[in-house]
Scaffold this motif. Structure first.
Motif, PDB file in Angstrom:
ATOM      1  N   ASP A 183       5.525  12.367   0.378  1.00  0.00           N
ATOM      2  CA  ASP A 183       4.315  11.584   0.196  1.00  0.00           C
ATOM      3  C   ASP A 183       3.753  12.008  -1.156  1.00  0.00           C
TER       4      ASP A 183
ATOM      5  N   ALA B  99       1.636  10.230  -2.942  1.00  0.00           N
ATOM      6  CA  ALA B  99       0.522   9.302  -3.165  1.00  0.00           C
ATOM      7  C   ALA B  99      -0.360   9.719  -4.343  1.00  0.00           C
ATOM      8  N   HIS B 100      -0.466  11.046  -4.571  1.00  0.00           N
ATOM      9  CA  HIS B 100      -1.365  11.553  -5.626  1.00  0.00           C
ATOM     10  C   HIS B 100      -0.658  11.787  -6.945  1.00  0.00           C
TER      11      HIS B 100
ATOM     12  N   SER C 221       0.853   5.836  -3.814  1.00  0.00           N
ATOM     13  CA  SER C 221      -0.210   4.888  -3.476  1.00  0.00           C
ATOM     14  C   SER C 221      -0.863   4.388  -4.760  1.00  0.00           C
TER      15      SER C 221
ATOM     16  N   LYS D 268      -6.971   5.795  -6.427  1.00  0.00           N
ATOM     17  CA  LYS D 268      -5.930   6.621  -7.032  1.00  0.00           C
ATOM     18  C   LYS D 268      -5.916   6.446  -8.556  1.00  0.00           C
TER      19      LYS D 268
ATOM     20  N   SER E 159      -3.075  17.111   4.268  1.00  0.00           N
ATOM     21  CA  SER E 159      -2.780  15.862   3.580  1.00  0.00           C
ATOM     22  C   SER E 159      -3.783  14.840   4.075  1.00  0.00           C
ATOM     23  N   TYR E 160      -3.677  13.627   3.552  1.00  0.00           N
ATOM     24  CA  TYR E 160      -4.489  12.543   4.095  1.00  0.00           C
ATOM     25  C   TYR E 160      -3.885  12.117   5.445  1.00  0.00           C
TER      26      TYR E 160
ATOM     27  N   HIS F 196      -3.742   2.665  -4.421  1.00  0.00           N
ATOM     28  CA  HIS F 196      -5.061   2.329  -3.890  1.00  0.00           C
ATOM     29  C   HIS F 196      -6.120   2.483  -4.997  1.00  0.00           C
TER      30      HIS F 196
ATOM     31  N   GLY G 116      -2.136  -1.064  -3.003  1.00  0.00           N
ATOM     32  CA  GLY G 116      -0.743  -1.136  -3.427  1.00  0.00           C
ATOM     33  C   GLY G 116      -0.089   0.213  -3.295  1.00  0.00           C
TER      34      GLY G 116
ATOM     35  N   THR H  86       3.761  16.560   1.405  1.00  0.00           N
ATOM     36  CA  THR H  86       2.881  15.909   0.426  1.00  0.00           C
ATOM     37  C   THR H  86       2.752  16.767  -0.829  1.00  0.00           C
TER      38      THR H  86
ATOM     39  N   TYR I 149     -12.205  17.023   1.096  1.00  0.00           N
ATOM     40  CA  TYR I 149     -10.890  16.381   1.039  1.00  0.00           C
ATOM     41  C   TYR I 149      -9.868  17.464   0.826  1.00  0.00           C
TER      42      TYR I 149
ATOM     43  N   ASN J 228       0.859  -1.191   0.000  1.00  0.00           N
ATOM     44  CA  ASN J 228       0.000   0.000   0.000  1.00  0.00           C
ATOM     45  C   ASN J 228       0.892   1.237   0.000  1.00  0.00           C
ATOM     46  N   GLY J 229       0.284   2.414   0.138  1.00  0.00           N
ATOM     47  CA  GLY J 229       1.056   3.651   0.103  1.00  0.00           C
ATOM     48  C   GLY J 229       1.437   4.169   1.473  1.00  0.00           C
ATOM     49  N   THR J 230       1.035   3.469   2.526  1.00  0.00           N
ATOM     50  CA  THR J 230       1.329   3.905   3.894  1.00  0.00           C
ATOM     51  C   THR J 230       2.580   3.229   4.441  1.00  0.00           C
TER      52      THR J 230
ATOM     53  N   ALA K  51      -2.885   9.499   6.664  1.00  0.00           N
ATOM     54  CA  ALA K  51      -1.756   8.561   6.631  1.00  0.00           C
ATOM     55  C   ALA K  51      -0.416   9.268   6.835  1.00  0.00           C
TER      56      ALA K  51
END
Ligand SMILES: *Cc1c(COP(=O)(O)O)cnc(C)c1O
Length: 357
Positions: free
Chosen positions: A152, A154-155, A176, A181, A80-81, A178, A188, A126, A306, A56-58, A83
């Motif tokens: 981070d 993730a995005h 991430s 995403k 950020s999120y 996920h 993942g 992030t 968000y 995952n991304g965490t 995580a």
């Protein structure tokens, strides 16, 4: 019903053909041939020196903090999120928040130095909505104060800055995959690192520290992705340009209606090739935001607040007040954005925002 996002699903026969390969190999995890094939395709597509795909991304954030955070103070963003902050606290480090830039929504690099103490070990920032942080300024601050930099990202799948993959910046960058995403493997993620020595540590850390079946390089944990998840990634991969192109069309349609309105829109940092991962709109007040949400919900449209709340305000973060982040978090809404979102739906959403229907 129009959700904020909808997972891209490749044709099921294409996914099953890949699952069949895992069956044929009788090999479901421990970095089998599908994981390796996906890594090779992503290195090539993203133009990065190295990738390690994870579960995952965490977990890659946790591994990076374990290796570089040294139980110290980590300068981080409140926008950020969860995580991002949770990984810091989980790894027994202390988050020290620095407020964000009001237009780019990334950490405000001009406020970082004031937050550095003798206990600071790293900066974890992030690339919010795929919009890059000021990576050059952050690199100079980190060098001056001998700090590590973790992004981070993730995005940020597919984003480049100054002609280079955004994953190439910082000591470690994570992503991430996920299902929500832009590119996904259901669950993942990935970690990226240019330094071969640190890359090796990251790599063995995600595989229990193994050096072959009987020996160990050092401490590790389980951050491995399975062949079944890699199969989903390989099935989505051929569609990635289509996914980004469709999102671009939708974003441009939103822009046609909303640029020039009273709403604040995300400002993308110059010299960025963006990935159209999110479409946030910032209202003038939380009251206006809540009103618009209820009007959209009445039409079966479900955008998402968000990021909300600002991470300095959550119970375990012990954060100081962050005026800009708290203000933005209370007024920001991500509008629906996914490959098969219809043009008429985008128009209806914009008309609702603009009070035209
Ligand atoms: C999605 C996300 C994560 C976590 O990724 P997972 O794959 O869900 O573990 C971390 N940070 C940000 C900013 C995210 O959006």
């Amino acid at each position: 019903m129009i959700p904020v996002t909808k997972t891209f699903l490749p044709p099921i026969d294409e996914y099953l053909a890949l699952v069949n390969r895992a069956y044929g190999n009788h090999w479901l995890t421990n970095r089998g041939e599908l994981v390796k094939e996906l890594e090779a395709k992503l290195v090539d597509y993203l133009k990065v020196s190295k990738i390690t795909i994870t579960n995952n991304g965490t977990v890659p954030l946790q591994i990076a903090l374990k290796l570089l955070g040294n139980n110290g103070e980590i300068i981080t963003t409140p926008f950020s999120y969860v995580a991002t902050t949770a990984a810091i606290v989980w790894e027994n480090c202390t988050p020290v928040f620095v407020d964000i830039h009001p237009d780019f929504l990334t950490i405000d690099e001009s406020k970082i130095e004031a937050a550095i103490t003798s206990k600071t070990t790293a900066i974890l920032a992030t690339h919010v909505f795929g919009n890059p942080c000021n990576v050059d300024a952050i690199a100079s601050i980190a060098q001056k104060h001998n700090l590590k930099v973790i992004y981070d990202a993730a995005h940020s799948f597919g984003v480049s800055f100054n002609g280079k993959s955004i994953f190439e910046f910082g000591d470690v960058s994570t992503c991430s995959f996920h299902a929500t995403k832009l590119f996904h493997t259901a669950e993942g993620g990935a970690m990226f690192c240019k330094d071969p020595e640190l890359q090796h540590k990251l790599y063995y850390s995600h595989n229990f520290g193994h050096n072959g079946p009987l020996a160990f390089y050092g401490l590790g944990i389980n951050g491995k992705i399975s062949e079944l998840q890699a199969a989903m990634g390989l099935a989505v991969f051929p569609y990635i340009n289509h996914i980004i192109a469709r999102r671009k069309e939708i974003v441009e349609l939103y822009e046609r209606f909303l640029i020039g309105s009273n709403f604040q829109l995300l400002k993308i940092r110059p010299n960025t090739e963006w990935n159209y991962s999110y479409y946030p709109v910032i209202f003038s007040s939380e009251r206006e935001l809540l009103q618009i949400i209820s009007e959209l919900n009445a039409k079966q449209i479900f955008p998402r607040r968000y990021f909300y709340p600002s991470l300095n305000t959550i119970p375990f973060s012990n954060g100081a007040p962050m005026q800009i982040s708290e203000s933005i978090a209370s007024r920001i809404l991500c509008l629906p954005l996914y490959t098969d979102l219809a043009k008429e739906d985008v128009i209806q959403i914009c008309n609702t925002l603009l009070r035209k229907s």
